[in-house]
Scaffold this motif. Structure first.
Motif, PDB file in Angstrom:
ATOM      1  N   SER A   1       0.845  -1.192   0.000  1.00  0.00           N
ATOM      2  CA  SER A   1       0.000   0.000   0.000  1.00  0.00           C
ATOM      3  C   SER A   1       0.880   1.242   0.000  1.00  0.00           C
ATOM      4  O   SER A   1       2.098   1.159   0.211  1.00  0.00           O
TER       5      SER A   1
ATOM      6  N   ASP B   1      -7.325  -0.985  -5.027  1.00  0.00           N
ATOM      7  CA  ASP B   1      -7.916   0.331  -5.314  1.00  0.00           C
ATOM      8  C   ASP B   1      -7.079   1.175  -6.274  1.00  0.00           C
ATOM      9  O   ASP B   1      -6.789   2.347  -6.000  1.00  0.00           O
ATOM     10  N   GLN B   2      -6.708   0.582  -7.383  1.00  0.00           N
ATOM     11  CA  GLN B   2      -5.945   1.308  -8.404  1.00  0.00           C
ATOM     12  C   GLN B   2      -6.867   1.627  -9.578  1.00  0.00           C
ATOM     13  O   GLN B   2      -7.688   0.800  -9.962  1.00  0.00           O
ATOM     14  N   GLU B   3      -6.741   2.820 -10.119  1.00  0.00           N
ATOM     15  CA  GLU B   3      -7.515   3.224 -11.310  1.00  0.00           C
ATOM     16  C   GLU B   3      -6.528   3.414 -12.446  1.00  0.00           C
ATOM     17  O   GLU B   3      -5.786   4.394 -12.470  1.00  0.00           O
ATOM     18  N   LEU B   4      -6.502   2.458 -13.373  1.00  0.00           N
ATOM     19  CA  LEU B   4      -5.466   2.492 -14.402  1.00  0.00           C
ATOM     20  C   LEU B   4      -6.058   2.350 -15.795  1.00  0.00           C
ATOM     21  O   LEU B   4      -6.932   1.497 -16.026  1.00  0.00           O
TER      22      LEU B   4
ATOM     23  N   ASN C   1     -10.444  -3.366  -9.326  1.00  0.00           N
ATOM     24  CA  ASN C   1      -9.306  -2.445  -9.217  1.00  0.00           C
ATOM     25  C   ASN C   1      -8.147  -2.965  -8.363  1.00  0.00           C
ATOM     26  O   ASN C   1      -7.295  -2.192  -7.931  1.00  0.00           O
TER      27      ASN C   1
ATOM     28  N   GLN D   1      -1.478   3.292 -18.683  1.00  0.00           N
ATOM     29  CA  GLN D   1      -0.825   3.404 -17.371  1.00  0.00           C
ATOM     30  C   GLN D   1      -0.352   2.036 -16.873  1.00  0.00           C
ATOM     31  O   GLN D   1       0.721   1.918 -16.287  1.00  0.00           O
TER      32      GLN D   1
ATOM     33  N   ASP E   1       0.146   5.069  -5.808  1.00  0.00           N
ATOM     34  CA  ASP E   1      -0.843   5.248  -6.869  1.00  0.00           C
ATOM     35  C   ASP E   1      -0.149   4.846  -8.171  1.00  0.00           C
ATOM     36  O   ASP E   1       0.713   5.569  -8.682  1.00  0.00           O
TER      37      ASP E   1
ATOM     38  N   ALA F   1      -1.111   4.721 -11.122  1.00  0.00           N
ATOM     39  CA  ALA F   1      -1.409   5.491 -12.328  1.00  0.00           C
ATOM     40  C   ALA F   1      -0.321   6.537 -12.570  1.00  0.00           C
ATOM     41  O   ALA F   1      -0.180   7.055 -13.674  1.00  0.00           O
ATOM     42  N   ARG F   2       0.446   6.846 -11.518  1.00  0.00           N
ATOM     43  CA  ARG F   2       1.510   7.849 -11.656  1.00  0.00           C
ATOM     44  C   ARG F   2       2.842   7.140 -11.889  1.00  0.00           C
ATOM     45  O   ARG F   2       3.039   6.015 -11.421  1.00  0.00           O
TER      46      ARG F   2
END
Ligand code: SIN
Length: 277
Positions: free
Chosen positions: A20, A50-53, A238, A57, A23, A25-26
């Motif tokens: 954890s 909880d990743q938004e890709l 996610n 990405q 992020d 996506a970065r």
């Protein structure tokens, strides 16, 4: 191992850890990259929640670890993204990817070092977990005489058994990949020895009679699948898993038919397996 940019919580003593504090996506900074790599080497599979890709990405994350692999069958790739495999099952499925213990595409001469699966949809009533097994531990717990026997052997890994057999695909020109690899491989980063045969792809041990090969392979498959070497990951939408194919096998549970499960896998190229005593 000390981590300063991430938190790493083991899932079992044998294998698997949840990371954890990132992020994905970065772009990964150098320290975070090094720590994710260290956590992967230590735990063989790492999980993120909880990743938004986007596909781009996910591919960028994969490329931090190496060049991306394109699956030899080229089926089920995401539109405009040949490096992204769609892992999907629903009420029309006759099989699913990875429902037998395996190391990804071990039939290739240079099988992928790692795979990164990002889950978008999970079955509504549960199920669809993925199991991972520690193949260092599989080697370490063989008795010394069997270790010595296996260290001198190579085995054939044949894509035709899976892609032609179970999936019913027609081979491209040149056929499905088929390669000979050491039964015990030395990990190129950790230097540790891992048992490297799997039920999905490994068809015979070179130089043994059919009876000898079948008996030894059955014993090694069963040993590698020992529950104490495993962890089991329950996906949520996610979640992402990143596993090291050189030291771990995995098995996708298809216990949710006719429900739907959908994810995307990006795979990182690897090198030719070798054995060093
Ligand atoms: C795979 O073998 O890459 C599929 C794993 C899964 O769907 O859990």
């Amino acid at each position: 191992m000390g981590y300063s940019t991430i938190e790493v919580r083991k899932l079992t003593p044998a294998i698997g850890a949840v990371i954890s504090g990132l992020d994905l996506a970065r772009p990964l900074g150098n320290q975070a990259f090094q720590e994710v790599h260290d956590a992967l080497m230590e735990n063989l599979v790492v999980f993120f929640r909880d990743q938004e890709l986007s596909h781009e990405q996910q591919k960028a994350f994969g490329r931090r670890f190496g060049e991306l692999h394109i699956h030899p069958t080229s089926i089920n790739t995401a539109r405009d993204h040949p490096e992204v495999l769609t892992i999907k099952a629903d009420e029309t499925s006759r099989y699913v990817a990875g429902e037998e213990w395996h190391s990804d595409v071990s039939c290739e001469a240079e099988p992928p070092m790692g795979s990164i699966l990002y889950m978008k949809e999970v079955p509504p009533d549960g199920g669809g977990d993925t199991l991972f097994a520690n193949m260092y531990r599989a080697f370490d717990t063989l008795s010394p005489p069997i270790q010595r026997l296996c260290e001198g052997l190579t085995a054939v890994h044949d894509g035709a058994q899976v892609y032609g057999g179970r999936f019913g695909l027609k081979p491209k020109e040149g056929g499905f990949p088929r390669s000979e690899h050491p039964v015990v491989r030395t990990h190129p980063v950790t230097g540790r020895k891992a048992l490297y045969v799997n039920r999905n792809f490994t068809t015979r041990i070179v130089g043994l009679s059919r009876t000898e090969s079948d008996a030894l392979l059955q014993m090694l498959f069963q040993h590698g699948e020992t529950p104490e070497f495993q962890c089991r990951f329950a996906w949520q939408p996610n979640s992402m898993a990143f596993w090291d194919n050189r030291a771990a096998m995995h098995h996708a549970m298809w216990d949710y038919f006719p429900h739907r499960r959908l994810g995307y896998r990006v795979t990182v190229k690897g090198d030719r397996p070798f054995y060093r005593s």
